[in-house]
Motif scaffolding. Structure first.
Motif, PDB file in Angstrom:
ATOM      1  N   PRO A  53     -31.783  -8.977 -57.599  1.00  0.00           N
ATOM      2  CA  PRO A  53     -31.286  -9.867 -58.658  1.00  0.00           C
ATOM      3  C   PRO A  53     -30.967  -9.067 -59.918  1.00  0.00           C
ATOM      4  CG  PRO A  53     -33.647 -10.158 -58.355  1.00  0.00           C
ATOM      5  CD  PRO A  53     -33.186  -9.239 -57.271  1.00  0.00           C
ATOM      6  N   PRO A  54     -30.049  -9.578 -60.741  1.00  0.00           N
ATOM      7  CA  PRO A  54     -29.695  -8.854 -61.967  1.00  0.00           C
ATOM      8  C   PRO A  54     -30.854  -8.841 -62.962  1.00  0.00           C
ATOM      9  CG  PRO A  54     -28.608 -10.981 -61.905  1.00  0.00           C
ATOM     10  CD  PRO A  54     -29.292 -10.812 -60.588  1.00  0.00           C
ATOM     11  N   LEU A  55     -30.863  -7.817 -63.816  1.00  0.00           N
ATOM     12  CA  LEU A  55     -31.869  -7.688 -64.851  1.00  0.00           C
ATOM     13  C   LEU A  55     -31.237  -7.036 -66.068  1.00  0.00           C
ATOM     14  CD1 LEU A  55     -32.653  -4.436 -64.830  1.00  0.00           C
ATOM     15  CD2 LEU A  55     -33.967  -5.104 -62.850  1.00  0.00           C
ATOM     16  N   LEU A  56     -31.944  -7.063 -67.193  1.00  0.00           N
ATOM     17  CA  LEU A  56     -31.528  -6.324 -68.381  1.00  0.00           C
ATOM     18  C   LEU A  56     -32.370  -5.064 -68.449  1.00  0.00           C
ATOM     19  CD1 LEU A  56     -31.103  -8.996 -71.205  1.00  0.00           C
ATOM     20  CD2 LEU A  56     -29.328  -7.639 -70.093  1.00  0.00           C
ATOM     21  N   ALA A  57     -31.722  -3.919 -68.589  1.00  0.00           N
ATOM     22  CA  ALA A  57     -32.422  -2.641 -68.669  1.00  0.00           C
ATOM     23  C   ALA A  57     -32.155  -2.002 -70.024  1.00  0.00           C
ATOM     24  CB  ALA A  57     -31.940  -1.705 -67.564  1.00  0.00           C
ATOM     25  N   ARG A  58     -33.202  -1.480 -70.645  1.00  0.00           N
ATOM     26  CA  ARG A  58     -33.030  -0.770 -71.914  1.00  0.00           C
ATOM     27  C   ARG A  58     -32.712   0.687 -71.607  1.00  0.00           C
ATOM     28  NH1 ARG A  58     -37.984   0.046 -75.510  1.00  0.00           N
ATOM     29  NH2 ARG A  58     -38.142   1.835 -74.160  1.00  0.00           N
ATOM     30  N   ALA A  59     -31.490   1.095 -71.891  1.00  0.00           N
ATOM     31  CA  ALA A  59     -31.068   2.456 -71.604  1.00  0.00           C
ATOM     32  C   ALA A  59     -31.239   3.384 -72.798  1.00  0.00           C
ATOM     33  CB  ALA A  59     -29.609   2.473 -71.167  1.00  0.00           C
ATOM     34  N   HIS A  60     -31.234   2.829 -74.001  1.00  0.00           N
ATOM     35  CA  HIS A  60     -31.327   3.654 -75.207  1.00  0.00           C
ATOM     36  C   HIS A  60     -32.291   3.013 -76.192  1.00  0.00           C
ATOM     37  CE1 HIS A  60     -27.771   5.799 -73.809  1.00  0.00           C
ATOM     38  NE2 HIS A  60     -27.227   4.613 -73.599  1.00  0.00           N
ATOM     39  N   LEU A  61     -33.068   3.857 -76.879  1.00  0.00           N
ATOM     40  CA  LEU A  61     -33.950   3.390 -77.938  1.00  0.00           C
ATOM     41  C   LEU A  61     -33.884   4.380 -79.083  1.00  0.00           C
ATOM     42  CD1 LEU A  61     -36.106   1.460 -79.059  1.00  0.00           C
ATOM     43  CD2 LEU A  61     -37.816   2.935 -77.975  1.00  0.00           C
ATOM     44  N   PHE A  62     -33.564   3.884 -80.260  1.00  0.00           N
ATOM     45  CA  PHE A  62     -33.561   4.684 -81.476  1.00  0.00           C
ATOM     46  C   PHE A  62     -34.754   4.213 -82.298  1.00  0.00           C
ATOM     47  CE2 PHE A  62     -29.160   4.081 -80.124  1.00  0.00           C
ATOM     48  CZ  PHE A  62     -28.793   5.391 -79.909  1.00  0.00           C
ATOM     49  N   GLU A  63     -35.708   5.106 -82.532  1.00  0.00           N
ATOM     50  CA  GLU A  63     -36.913   4.741 -83.271  1.00  0.00           C
ATOM     51  C   GLU A  63     -36.568   4.417 -84.711  1.00  0.00           C
ATOM     52  OE1 GLU A  63     -39.903   4.184 -82.114  1.00  0.00           O
ATOM     53  OE2 GLU A  63     -39.318   4.745 -80.097  1.00  0.00           O
ATOM     54  N   GLY A  64     -37.319   3.496 -85.281  1.00  0.00           N
ATOM     55  CA  GLY A  64     -37.073   3.053 -86.640  1.00  0.00           C
ATOM     56  C   GLY A  64     -37.824   3.856 -87.685  1.00  0.00           C
ATOM     57  N   THR A 106     -39.113  -3.071 -87.355  1.00  0.00           N
ATOM     58  CA  THR A 106     -39.590  -1.720 -87.678  1.00  0.00           C
ATOM     59  C   THR A 106     -38.424  -0.752 -87.880  1.00  0.00           C
ATOM     60  OG1 THR A 106     -39.725  -0.914 -85.401  1.00  0.00           O
ATOM     61  CG2 THR A 106     -41.651  -2.096 -86.263  1.00  0.00           C
ATOM     62  N   GLY A 107     -37.196  -1.249 -87.759  1.00  0.00           N
ATOM     63  CA  GLY A 107     -36.027  -0.392 -87.893  1.00  0.00           C
ATOM     64  C   GLY A 107     -35.558   0.184 -86.574  1.00  0.00           C
ATOM     65  N   GLY A 108     -36.216  -0.159 -85.484  1.00  0.00           N
ATOM     66  CA  GLY A 108     -35.818   0.323 -84.167  1.00  0.00           C
ATOM     67  C   GLY A 108     -34.577  -0.392 -83.657  1.00  0.00           C
ATOM     68  N   ILE A 109     -33.795   0.325 -82.857  1.00  0.00           N
ATOM     69  CA  ILE A 109     -32.599  -0.249 -82.243  1.00  0.00           C
ATOM     70  C   ILE A 109     -32.625   0.082 -80.759  1.00  0.00           C
ATOM     71  CG2 ILE A 109     -30.078  -0.218 -82.162  1.00  0.00           C
ATOM     72  CD1 ILE A 109     -30.152   0.699 -85.120  1.00  0.00           C
ATOM     73  N   GLY A 110     -32.479  -0.950 -79.933  1.00  0.00           N
ATOM     74  CA  GLY A 110     -32.410  -0.765 -78.488  1.00  0.00           C
ATOM     75  C   GLY A 110     -31.045  -1.167 -77.975  1.00  0.00           C
ATOM     76  N   ALA A 111     -30.604  -0.507 -76.910  1.00  0.00           N
ATOM     77  CA  ALA A 111     -29.344  -0.854 -76.243  1.00  0.00           C
ATOM     78  C   ALA A 111     -29.689  -1.302 -74.824  1.00  0.00           C
ATOM     79  CB  ALA A 111     -28.391   0.332 -76.228  1.00  0.00           C
ATOM     80  N   TRP A 112     -29.389  -2.550 -74.514  1.00  0.00           N
ATOM     81  CA  TRP A 112     -29.724  -3.180 -73.243  1.00  0.00           C
ATOM     82  C   TRP A 112     -28.457  -3.582 -72.510  1.00  0.00           C
ATOM     83  CZ3 TRP A 112     -34.876  -4.474 -71.851  1.00  0.00           C
ATOM     84  CH2 TRP A 112     -35.834  -4.223 -72.830  1.00  0.00           C
ATOM     85  N   PHE A 113     -28.466  -3.512 -71.186  1.00  0.00           N
ATOM     86  CA  PHE A 113     -27.308  -3.959 -70.419  1.00  0.00           C
ATOM     87  C   PHE A 113     -27.737  -4.472 -69.061  1.00  0.00           C
ATOM     88  CE2 PHE A 113     -27.847   0.539 -69.730  1.00  0.00           C
ATOM     89  CZ  PHE A 113     -27.876   0.629 -68.355  1.00  0.00           C
ATOM     90  N   PRO A 114     -26.880  -5.283 -68.431  1.00  0.00           N
ATOM     91  CA  PRO A 114     -27.234  -5.813 -67.110  1.00  0.00           C
ATOM     92  C   PRO A 114     -27.159  -4.721 -66.056  1.00  0.00           C
ATOM     93  CG  PRO A 114     -25.060  -6.583 -67.769  1.00  0.00           C
ATOM     94  CD  PRO A 114     -25.617  -5.816 -68.925  1.00  0.00           C
ATOM     95  N   SER A 115     -28.101  -4.783 -65.117  1.00  0.00           N
ATOM     96  CA  SER A 115     -28.142  -3.815 -64.033  1.00  0.00           C
ATOM     97  C   SER A 115     -28.898  -4.448 -62.866  1.00  0.00           C
ATOM     98  CB  SER A 115     -28.829  -2.528 -64.509  1.00  0.00           C
ATOM     99  OG  SER A 115     -28.687  -1.515 -63.559  1.00  0.00           O
ATOM    100  N   ARG A 116     -29.215  -3.646 -61.847  1.00  0.00           N
ATOM    101  CA  ARG A 116     -30.001  -4.088 -60.692  1.00  0.00           C
ATOM    102  C   ARG A 116     -30.886  -2.932 -60.236  1.00  0.00           C
ATOM    103  NH1 ARG A 116     -27.507  -8.678 -58.350  1.00  0.00           N
ATOM    104  NH2 ARG A 116     -25.475  -9.083 -59.243  1.00  0.00           N
ATOM    105  N   ARG A 117     -32.053  -3.258 -59.706  1.00  0.00           N
ATOM    106  CA  ARG A 117     -32.923  -2.197 -59.174  1.00  0.00           C
ATOM    107  C   ARG A 117     -32.333  -1.601 -57.900  1.00  0.00           C
ATOM    108  NH1 ARG A 117     -37.283  -2.161 -62.330  1.00  0.00           N
ATOM    109  NH2 ARG A 117     -38.088  -4.130 -63.107  1.00  0.00           N
ATOM    110  N   THR A 118     -31.707  -2.445 -57.104  1.00  0.00           N
ATOM    111  CA  THR A 118     -30.995  -2.011 -55.901  1.00  0.00           C
ATOM    112  C   THR A 118     -29.724  -2.862 -55.837  1.00  0.00           C
ATOM    113  OG1 THR A 118     -32.101  -3.623 -54.478  1.00  0.00           O
ATOM    114  CG2 THR A 118     -33.134  -1.430 -54.668  1.00  0.00           C
ATOM    115  N   PRO A 119     -28.725  -2.463 -55.058  1.00  0.00           N
ATOM    116  CA  PRO A 119     -27.479  -3.234 -55.021  1.00  0.00           C
ATOM    117  C   PRO A 119     -27.641  -4.702 -54.641  1.00  0.00           C
ATOM    118  CG  PRO A 119     -27.140  -1.082 -54.052  1.00  0.00           C
ATOM    119  CD  PRO A 119     -28.615  -1.209 -54.299  1.00  0.00           C
ATOM    120  N   ASP A 120     -28.654  -5.034 -53.833  1.00  0.00           N
ATOM    121  CA  ASP A 120     -28.824  -6.427 -53.418  1.00  0.00           C
ATOM    122  C   ASP A 120     -29.915  -7.166 -54.206  1.00  0.00           C
ATOM    123  OD1 ASP A 120     -30.735  -4.801 -52.295  1.00  0.00           O
ATOM    124  OD2 ASP A 120     -30.910  -5.982 -50.463  1.00  0.00           O
TER     125      ASP A 120
END
Length: 168
Positions: free
Chosen positions: A45-56, A29-43
């Motif tokens: 498990p790691p996850l990928l979080a979408r921090a940015h979304l540019f609509e298409g 649809t022309g959308g662009i997302g920026a994802w990076f590894p993070s954690r919900r709390t310091p202990d």
């Protein structure tokens, strides 16, 4: 890992952003997302979080690349347009039409981020971006929360926790 939340979208382009922890994902649809590894709390498990979304705009992303010196991305689309964006500030630095009606096959920023090279419709185009400006800061950048990117930082409160994928 599913990087597209909405049904009916397909993944069309993937690249790294400067620093090599953020994944840029373009869709049908022309959308662009920026994802990076993070954690919900310091202990947690790691996850990928979408921090940015540019609509298409509706035209699929055909290529995506990033600057070698800043957090600027360049994206080419199936309709021949090219966007140059600063990821952190969400500022659109330039929107160009390389070859109207022809799919952008490749696009890259110059080493100084002041020009682009685009391959579309079998032709190579080079344009100067001297008038595009620099997106180091904006009002939104100054007064809205930012997510610190990296696997050792917890997901910020403003990042939609529903748009996070646990890494197994």
């Amino acid at each position: 890992v599913a990087l597209l939340e909405e049904r009916g979208r397909t993944l069309t382009a993937v690249s790294w952003l400067l620093g090599r922890t953020t994944i840029l994902v373009g869709d049908s649809t022309g959308g662009i997302g920026a994802w990076f590894p993070s954690r919900r709390t310091p202990d947690a498990p790691p996850l990928l979080a979408r921090a940015h979304l540019f609509e298409g705009s509706g035209s699929p992303v055909t290529t995506i690349d990033s600057s070698s010196r800043s957090r600027v991305l360049i994206a080419g689309f199936a309709d021949g347009t090219v966007d140059v964006r600063h990821v952190t500030s969400h500022k659109l630095l330039a929107r160009l039409t390389a070859a109207a009606g022809h799919k952008v096959e490749a696009a890259a920023l110059s080493p100084q981020d002041d020009g682009v090279v685009v391959l579309a419709g079998g032709s190579l185009f080079g344009l100067s971006l001297l008038s595009a400006g620099v997106a180091r800061a904006s009002g939104a950048c100054e007064f809205t929360p930012a997510q610190v990117e990296g696997p050792f930082y917890p997901v910020a409160d403003h990042v939609d926790s529903r748009v996070a994928w646990e890494l197994q």
